[in-house]
Design an enzyme around this catalytic site. Structure first.
Site, PDB file in Angstrom:
ATOM      1  N   LYS A   1      -5.606  -5.653  70.089  1.00 14.69           N
ATOM      2  CA  LYS A   1      -5.638  -5.435  68.645  1.00 14.69           C
ATOM      3  C   LYS A   1      -7.059  -5.254  68.114  1.00 14.69           C
ATOM      4  O   LYS A   1      -7.245  -4.736  67.018  1.00 14.69           O
ATOM      5  CB  LYS A   1      -4.920  -6.558  67.925  1.00 14.69           C
ATOM      6  CG  LYS A   1      -3.425  -6.546  68.233  1.00 14.69           C
ATOM      7  CD  LYS A   1      -2.610  -7.391  67.292  1.00 14.69           C
ATOM      8  CE  LYS A   1      -1.125  -7.199  67.548  1.00 14.69           C
ATOM      9  NZ  LYS A   1      -0.678  -7.758  68.849  1.00 14.69           N
TER      10      LYS A   1
HETATM   11  C1  LIG Z   1       0.494  -7.334  69.468  1.00 11.51           C
HETATM   12  C2  LIG Z   1       0.594  -7.514  70.925  1.00 11.51           C
HETATM   13  C3  LIG Z   1       1.550  -6.830  71.711  1.00 11.51           C
HETATM   14  C4  LIG Z   1       2.601  -5.930  71.098  1.00 11.51           C
HETATM   15  O1  LIG Z   1       2.059  -4.713  70.645  1.00 11.51           O
HETATM   16  P1  LIG Z   1       2.836  -3.836  69.586  1.00 11.51           P
HETATM   17  O2  LIG Z   1       1.884  -2.788  69.190  1.00 11.51           O
HETATM   18  O3  LIG Z   1       3.194  -4.749  68.451  1.00 11.51           O
HETATM   19  O4  LIG Z   1       4.045  -3.298  70.262  1.00 11.51           O
HETATM   20  C5  LIG Z   1       1.531  -6.995  73.075  1.00 11.51           C
HETATM   21  N1  LIG Z   1       0.652  -7.833  73.665  1.00 11.51           N
HETATM   22  C6  LIG Z   1      -0.274  -8.518  72.956  1.00 11.51           C
HETATM   23  C7  LIG Z   1      -1.195  -9.436  73.668  1.00 11.51           C
HETATM   24  C8  LIG Z   1      -0.340  -8.387  71.560  1.00 11.51           C
HETATM   25  O5  LIG Z   1      -1.259  -9.083  70.878  1.00 11.51           O
END
Ligand SMILES: *Cc1c(COP(=O)(O)O)cnc(C)c1O
Length: 435
Positions: A107
């Site tokens: 993220k």
């Molecule tokens: C947010 C997140 C996901 C999921 O990703 P999306 O874009 O919501 O599908 C997977 N793994 C981690 C570690 C995350 O922080």
């Protein structure tokens, strides 16, 4: 370029409006009105470029009408002070490591780019923007860290007291500078309610400029397409078929992958890897999308019962269920299988993987077997650093997981949080004093 709402293709807004408002006024998600194509000459040259250079080429495709090259170059330079290396597990199996950013999860790519793009779009305004974020863990720290020291922005994080892990709490409460953490005496739903109410409160609206910078912001989605381009560029073979497995929750990461493919990055197939919160898997099987309540799992960032980016995927596939099914395989796995996979990946490759990445690996392996894709190049995305899930990774592998320095530093700092009740009036009073 203009952006339209997934609920009404006639509702169109500028980049600035799409980014600063996050969600369309009709509750839809913003999408670019057209998907640009990467020139063949540039595509061919990607393998010779650094991550930042690739990010710049991709960003320019979408943003060239709205952000001059120089400013865009600075945004990219500043946002991506870390890499997305492709790690070889064996033969033609790779892990794309997306955890080298400040909060150790993918993220960071979206959050850091979004913060800098927002700052650029706001450059001529002199009002300070308050970013209000309700968080149950990782999103909050990525957003807050993304806006850390970005001029013109203050971040207010609201998290439920006693409901986030110790590591997460440290990450949320030790950032400092323009970031304040509020420890709410209530649940995550209370935090969300407080934020929602703040946005509609007339006194607050008059006094403060507020924005949510939430996960469905188009400015977070676009930069997530960059690492797909970079992953392809790092492959040893640029002609062999490529399959990419994406640990999926809210489906933002997968949507960004499809966006990269549409731009022209040669990805042949996607695998959407889910835990038992597998509403999207069910859709791929049956053509029916039925949101459900969330069941907590080990891969908790994927515990999503109503994935909002599903509606973006529908747009990208022109609402054609068959086309989507052909392009994406869905797989879902239990916590028990996830644990076994963490063990197996360590035994086979000597690699420590977190629970989210392990679900991605399982889905990739099962899809390859089912579709006889043994000879394709395979990439699975590792979305978080294993140290964020130290206990379970250590249990499954018998190995000590080293904690990276940036996390270690956060763990050593003292928690700084303002305790507030779950009453809106308390939150409001506190915010009014800040404005
Ligand atoms: C947010 C997140 C996901 C999921 O990703 P999306 O874009 O919501 O599908 C997977 N793994 C981690 C570690 C995350 O922080």
């Amino acid at each position: 370029m203009e952006y339209y709402s997934t609920k009404n293709s006639k509702l169109r807004v500028s980049l600035k409006e799409a980014v600063l408002s996050g969600l369309a006024p009709d509750g839809g998600l913003f999408m670019p009105i057209e998907i640009p194509r990467l020139e063949f000459e540039i595509l061919k040259n990607l393998p010779n470029m650094s991550f930042r250079e690739i990010a710049f080429e991709m960003a320019r495709l979408f943003l060239k009408d709205d952000v001059p090259e120089r400013a865009l170059g600075e945004i990219v330079q500043d946002a991506f002070d870390f890499e997305a290396p492709l790690h070889l597990l064996s033969d033609d199996l790779f892990v794309l490591e997306l955890f080298h950013g400040p909060t150790l999860a993918f993220k960071d790519f979206g959050a850091r780019f979004m913060a800098r793009l927002m700052a650029y779009l706001q450059r001529n305004e002199d009002n300070e923007i308050f970013i209000l974020v309700a968080t149950s863990g990782d999103t909050g720290s990525a957003v807050a860290s993304g806006f850390f020291k970005v001029p013109g922005f203050r971040v207010i994080l609201l998290y439920p007291s006693g409901m986030v892990s110790e590591i997460q709490e440290k990450q949320l409460t030790t950032i400092g500078e323009n970031v304040t953490a509020l420890e709410v005496q209530g649940s995550f739903d209370d935090c969300q309610r407080l934020v929602k109410q703040a946005f509609t409160d007339q006194d607050l609206r008059r006094k403060l400029s507020m924005s949510s910078a939430n996960s469905i912001n188009i400015a977070r989605l676009i930069p997530q397409s960059f690492y797909y381009a970079s992953a392809w560029a790092q492959l040893p073979d640029h002609d062999a078929p490529l399959i990419v497995s994406v640990p999926s929750g809210n489906l933002g990461n997968l949507t960004a992958g499809v966006l990269a493919q549409r731009v022209g990055i040669p990805i042949d197939h996607f695998v959407s890897a889910m835990n038992i919160n597998d509403v999207f898997w069910e859709y791929l099987q049956t053509g029916r999308f039925s949101p459900r309540l969330v069941i907590p799992t080990l891969s908790n960032a994927m515990d999503v019962g109503n994935p909002s980016n599903f509606f973006r995927l529908l747009e990208l596939f022109g609402h054609d269920y068959r086309a989507m099914r052909q392009a994406i395989s869905g797989m879902s796995f239990s916590d028990e299988e996830t644990r076994q996979a963490i063990t197996e990946i360590h035994e086979k490759f000597g690699y420590l993987m977190d629970p989210h990445g392990a679900v991605g690996y399982l889905a990739l392996m099962r899809a390859v077997e089912k579709k006889h894709w043994q000879s394709a190049q395979k990439i699975t995305l590792e979305t978080a650093h294993p140290s964020k899930f130290k206990t379970v990774v250590e249990e499954c592998t018998g190995q000590k997981v080293a904690v990276p320095e940036r996390l270690q530093k956060a763990l050593e700092r003292d928690k700084q949080a303002v305790r507030i009740s779950a009453e809106f009036e308390d939150f409001k009073e506190w915010l009014m004093k800040k404005g």
